[in-house]
Design a protein around this motif. Sequence first.
Motif, PDB file in Angstrom:
ATOM      1  N   ASN A 147       0.803  -1.223   0.000  1.00 35.86           N
ATOM      2  CA  ASN A 147       0.000   0.000   0.000  1.00 35.86           C
ATOM      3  C   ASN A 147       0.839   1.278   0.000  1.00 35.86           C
ATOM      4  OD1 ASN A 147       0.747   0.484   2.722  1.00 35.86           O
ATOM      5  ND2 ASN A 147      -1.075  -0.571   3.503  1.00 35.86           N
ATOM      6  N   THR A 148       2.162   1.147  -0.161  1.00 29.56           N
ATOM      7  CA  THR A 148       3.029   2.317  -0.354  1.00 29.56           C
ATOM      8  C   THR A 148       3.807   2.221  -1.669  1.00 29.56           C
ATOM      9  OG1 THR A 148       4.850   1.289   0.867  1.00 29.56           O
ATOM     10  CG2 THR A 148       3.319   2.671   2.132  1.00 29.56           C
ATOM     11  N   LYS A 149       3.386   1.294  -2.523  1.00 28.85           N
ATOM     12  CA  LYS A 149       4.051   1.069  -3.816  1.00 28.85           C
ATOM     13  C   LYS A 149       5.542   0.781  -3.624  1.00 28.85           C
ATOM     14  CE  LYS A 149       0.717   3.848  -6.411  1.00 28.85           C
ATOM     15  NZ  LYS A 149       0.508   4.977  -7.347  1.00 28.85           N
ATOM     16  N   ASN A 150       5.799  -0.087  -2.616  1.00 27.05           N
ATOM     17  CA  ASN A 150       7.150  -0.569  -2.293  1.00 27.05           C
ATOM     18  C   ASN A 150       8.083   0.518  -1.764  1.00 27.05           C
ATOM     19  OD1 ASN A 150       6.769  -3.349  -3.046  1.00 27.05           O
ATOM     20  ND2 ASN A 150       6.814  -2.672  -5.199  1.00 27.05           N
ATOM     21  N   GLN A 158       1.839   3.861  11.455  1.00 32.37           N
ATOM     22  CA  GLN A 158       2.166   5.273  11.362  1.00 32.37           C
ATOM     23  C   GLN A 158       0.982   6.119  11.834  1.00 32.37           C
ATOM     24  OE1 GLN A 158       5.169   6.537  10.357  1.00 32.37           O
ATOM     25  NE2 GLN A 158       5.968   4.445  10.152  1.00 32.37           N
ATOM     26  N   LEU A 159       1.320   7.279  12.377  1.00 40.17           N
ATOM     27  CA  LEU A 159       0.298   8.193  12.878  1.00 40.17           C
ATOM     28  C   LEU A 159      -0.258   9.054  11.755  1.00 40.17           C
ATOM     29  CD1 LEU A 159      -1.248   9.567  15.237  1.00 40.17           C
ATOM     30  CD2 LEU A 159       0.704  11.141  15.432  1.00 40.17           C
ATOM     31  N   PHE A 160      -1.607   9.100  11.677  1.00 35.92           N
ATOM     32  CA  PHE A 160      -2.311   9.982  10.747  1.00 35.92           C
ATOM     33  C   PHE A 160      -3.293  10.828  11.544  1.00 35.92           C
ATOM     34  CE2 PHE A 160      -0.652   6.833   7.973  1.00 35.92           C
ATOM     35  CZ  PHE A 160      -0.617   7.361   6.689  1.00 35.92           C
ATOM     36  N   LEU A 161      -3.661  11.954  10.992  1.00 31.56           N
ATOM     37  CA  LEU A 161      -4.686  12.810  11.583  1.00 31.56           C
ATOM     38  C   LEU A 161      -5.892  12.813  10.658  1.00 31.56           C
ATOM     39  CD1 LEU A 161      -2.519  15.826  12.816  1.00 31.56           C
ATOM     40  CD2 LEU A 161      -3.313  13.840  14.123  1.00 31.56           C
ATOM     41  N   SER A 162      -7.048  12.502  11.222  1.00 32.21           N
ATOM     42  CA  SER A 162      -8.279  12.427  10.441  1.00 32.21           C
ATOM     43  C   SER A 162      -9.122  13.682  10.640  1.00 32.21           C
ATOM     44  CB  SER A 162      -9.104  11.203  10.853  1.00 32.21           C
ATOM     45  OG  SER A 162      -8.407  10.012  10.577  1.00 32.21           O
ATOM     46  N   ASP A 184      -7.696  11.241   5.744  1.00 33.45           N
ATOM     47  CA  ASP A 184      -6.562  11.045   6.637  1.00 33.45           C
ATOM     48  C   ASP A 184      -5.344  11.794   6.101  1.00 33.45           C
ATOM     49  OD1 ASP A 184      -8.082   9.398   8.230  1.00 33.45           O
ATOM     50  OD2 ASP A 184      -7.406   7.564   7.254  1.00 33.45           O
ATOM     51  N   PHE A 185      -4.617  12.466   6.991  1.00 33.40           N
ATOM     52  CA  PHE A 185      -3.431  13.223   6.611  1.00 33.40           C
ATOM     53  C   PHE A 185      -2.213  12.621   7.300  1.00 33.40           C
ATOM     54  CE2 PHE A 185      -7.014  16.105   6.222  1.00 33.40           C
ATOM     55  CZ  PHE A 185      -6.796  16.703   4.987  1.00 33.40           C
ATOM     56  N   ALA A 186      -1.202  12.305   6.531  1.00 35.40           N
ATOM     57  CA  ALA A 186       0.011  11.688   7.072  1.00 35.40           C
ATOM     58  C   ALA A 186       0.798  12.687   7.913  1.00 35.40           C
ATOM     59  CB  ALA A 186       0.879  11.168   5.935  1.00 35.40           C
ATOM     60  N   THR A 189       7.068  10.986   6.744  1.00 32.84           N
ATOM     61  CA  THR A 189       7.467  10.840   5.347  1.00 32.84           C
ATOM     62  C   THR A 189       6.955   9.534   4.765  1.00 32.84           C
ATOM     63  OG1 THR A 189       9.465  12.156   5.717  1.00 32.84           O
ATOM     64  CG2 THR A 189       9.436  10.744   3.770  1.00 32.84           C
ATOM     65  N   ASP A 190       7.080   8.442   5.527  1.00 34.64           N
ATOM     66  CA  ASP A 190       6.559   7.158   5.061  1.00 34.64           C
ATOM     67  C   ASP A 190       5.055   7.228   4.850  1.00 34.64           C
ATOM     68  OD1 ASP A 190       9.097   6.163   5.164  1.00 34.64           O
ATOM     69  OD2 ASP A 190       8.794   4.962   6.971  1.00 34.64           O
ATOM     70  N   GLY A 191       4.373   7.900   5.758  1.00 33.61           N
ATOM     71  CA  GLY A 191       2.918   7.991   5.662  1.00 33.61           C
ATOM     72  C   GLY A 191       2.442   8.709   4.418  1.00 33.61           C
ATOM     73  N   LYS A 192       3.241   9.644   3.926  1.00 33.36           N
ATOM     74  CA  LYS A 192       2.853  10.385   2.735  1.00 33.36           C
ATOM     75  C   LYS A 192       2.847   9.505   1.487  1.00 33.36           C
ATOM     76  CE  LYS A 192       4.389  14.845   4.529  1.00 33.36           C
ATOM     77  NZ  LYS A 192       5.338  15.976   4.403  1.00 33.36           N
ATOM     78  N   ARG A 193       3.492   8.345   1.561  1.00 28.76           N
ATOM     79  CA  ARG A 193       3.482   7.408   0.439  1.00 28.76           C
ATOM     80  C   ARG A 193       2.338   6.407   0.533  1.00 28.76           C
ATOM     81  NH1 ARG A 193       7.841   7.708  -3.014  1.00 28.76           N
ATOM     82  NH2 ARG A 193       8.962   9.636  -2.548  1.00 28.76           N
ATOM     83  N   TYR A 194       1.541   6.493   1.582  1.00 29.54           N
ATOM     84  CA  TYR A 194       0.375   5.627   1.756  1.00 29.54           C
ATOM     85  C   TYR A 194      -0.647   5.943   0.665  1.00 29.54           C
ATOM     86  CZ  TYR A 194      -3.442   3.407   4.476  1.00 29.54           C
ATOM     87  OH  TYR A 194      -4.477   2.616   4.920  1.00 29.54           O
TER      88      TYR A 194
END
Length: 216
Positions: A147-150, A158-162, A184-186, A189-194
């Motif tokens: 789900n992060t395209k590898n 990871q923490l997100f804010l909804s 949801d907002f990452a 940095t890893d979360g932004k690739r979700y």
Amino acid sequence: MKILYALFLACLSPNVFSQTIDLPTFLGQNITVVSVTSTGGILNIGGYDPNDQYVTRQVLLGPTQVLAISKDSWRPYISLITIPFKVRHSIDTFEQSVQTGLSNAGIAINIYNYKLSRYFNSGKQSVHQFGIGLLFAPTAEELTPENTKNFVNEKSKQLFLSAALSLTYTYNEVTFAIVPFGVDFATTTDGKRYIYNKKRWWGLGIGITTKLFGLF
């Protein structure tokens, strides 16, 4: 029996008896109610008459009569909400998915509120409240290579804010929520690739009110 008991009490006090009225009479006085207490089938009501004078009334309810008072407000009302049922739409090669669990808890701030209070001759009361507002909550999402395209090599939380639009119904102190639109907002940095970062979801929630912060 409750009505007879109430009349018996009223007869013991001529002053009280003279002030007791029935429900139709009270409704015809167009009083804006601000407080209600119940004693022996009689409602002790305080409020403002059409001349903005504070008055009190003692209203004797019949066996099947109910006093219903409704009002709406644009003042904020806060509930603590968790979203145990969360639906994400299909994206890329991922089909629609459903998440269940209690991995998030946040605050629903109702902007518009409609409140209906019902008073019974038994002394019991029920409160129904409907609201439209915003939901804010931290949430933990699992990232995987898929789900992060590898972008990530192994699973991690990871923490997100909804942030979401919320429609709530509250019965007494329990709140049920429909969330027709959420994002949801990452926060990493890893979360932004979700793949679901900043993508729409909808869900169902449950929670409790908090009178400590409620203003309605």
